[in-house]
Design an enzyme around this catalytic site. Structure first.
Site, PDB file in Angstrom:
ATOM      1  N   CYS A  26       0.820  -1.221   0.000  1.00 48.23           N
ATOM      2  CA  CYS A  26       0.000   0.000   0.000  1.00 48.23           C
ATOM      3  C   CYS A  26       0.852   1.269   0.000  1.00 48.23           C
ATOM      4  CB  CYS A  26      -1.008  -0.032   1.145  1.00 48.23           C
ATOM      5  SG  CYS A  26      -2.346   1.151   0.863  1.00 48.23           S
ATOM      6  N   HIS A  81      -3.772  -4.839   0.146  1.00 45.26           N
ATOM      7  CA  HIS A  81      -3.337  -5.334   1.460  1.00 45.26           C
ATOM      8  C   HIS A  81      -3.470  -6.850   1.545  1.00 45.26           C
ATOM      9  CE1 HIS A  81      -2.671  -1.673   3.915  1.00 45.26           C
ATOM     10  NE2 HIS A  81      -3.503  -1.117   3.057  1.00 45.26           N
ATOM     11  N   GLU A  96      -2.110  -8.849   3.552  1.00 48.85           N
ATOM     12  CA  GLU A  96      -2.117  -9.329   4.943  1.00 48.85           C
ATOM     13  C   GLU A  96      -3.530  -9.390   5.523  1.00 48.85           C
ATOM     14  OE1 GLU A  96      -1.482  -6.306   4.080  1.00 48.85           O
ATOM     15  OE2 GLU A  96      -2.412  -4.968   5.544  1.00 48.85           O
TER      16      GLU A  96
END
Ligand code: MN
Length: 255
Positions: free
Chosen positions: A116, A227, A229
């Site tokens: 990001c 993202h 994660e």
């Protein structure tokens, strides 16, 4: 070290901070990142913001790879633009530390994954520029900021918001093993002019915005605008972290 025993690579993670009452400063990072690193077989190591000079080099030498995380907007002065009204939360100290980390990773061939804000940071560090507000600055832009607009556009952080076309033959393509991936989208800024040394490896299918870049001739240097994660239930997103860890293990063995 026994070359046949898999090592647990140490991954340095950049942090952010906020100023609380009484001038107290708190460093933080979201646990989704440390969880993703651990799940992939790495050990997270915080990189505090006050690291600089020799001390920074010492810490970076000690880690096997680095992860640049999401966060606030980068100072547009670093890419020669006046500040847009939508540009928020500038932290010069974090910008300069992460630029140092990026340069170190390139110079020392240390595996690096940027997420990001991280893709924006590496682009700026290498001479590229940003859209300070994609929605109004890029013609034909679709909605990329699913943080807000709760009434109309809010999406869960762990679910896809748009698709990304993956460029064949790239590192990203070798990791996700498919031509299109569905990603979340939690950003209002984006890459405008991509730095010369970077290769584009993914674009938003709807509007062509650059969503992934990488550095050739480096053991592992990948930056993504979404993202991964947050999307732990998607195997191709887990594989991005596993690929970082594998690159660190390979480097540790050949050290
Ligand atoms: Mn997006």
């Amino acid at each position: 070290m026994n070359d046949f025993e898999p090592t647990t690579p140490l991954i340095g993670l950049s942090t952010s901070f906020h100023n609380a009452l009484e001038s107290r400063v708190f460093s933080y990072l979201e646990s989704a990142y440390t969880r993703a690193v651990r799940n992939a077989g790495g050990a997270p190591r915080y990189l505090p913001l006050d690291l600089q000079g020799e001390k920074l080099n010492e810490v970076l030498e000690a880690v096997d790879g680095v992860l640049l995380l999401g966060g606030d907007d980068i100072d547009p002065g670093l890419y020669g633009q006046p500040r847009h009204t939508k540009t928020k939360g500038i932290k010069p100290q974090r910008d300069s530390l992460e630029i140092e980390i990026t340069r170190y990773a390139i110079r020392n061939r240390k595996p690096l994954l940027a997420i990001c804000r991280g893709i924006q940071l590496v682009n700026v560090a290498l001479g590229g520029t940003l859209y300070q507000h994609v929605l109004t600055e890029m013609s034909g832009a679709s909605q990329h900021d699913h943080h807000k607009d709760a009434s109309r556009h809010k999406k869960r952080r762990d679910l896809p918001a748009h698709s990304v076309d993956v460029v064949p033959g790239t590192l990203l393509a070798s990791i996700v093993k498919t031509g299109t991936i569905n990603t979340n989208s939690l950003h209002h800024q984006g890459l405008q002019v991509v730095a010369n040394s970077l290769t584009i490896s993914g674009r938003c299918h709807a509007d062509g915005l650059v969503e992934a870049v990488e550095l050739k001739d480096h053991p592992f240097f990948l930056a993504v605008q979404w993202h991964p994660e947050e999307m732990v239930n998607f195997p191709e997103m887990q594989r991005i972290f596993q690929a970082l860890i594998a690159a660190c293990q390979k480097k540790a063995v050949t050290k």
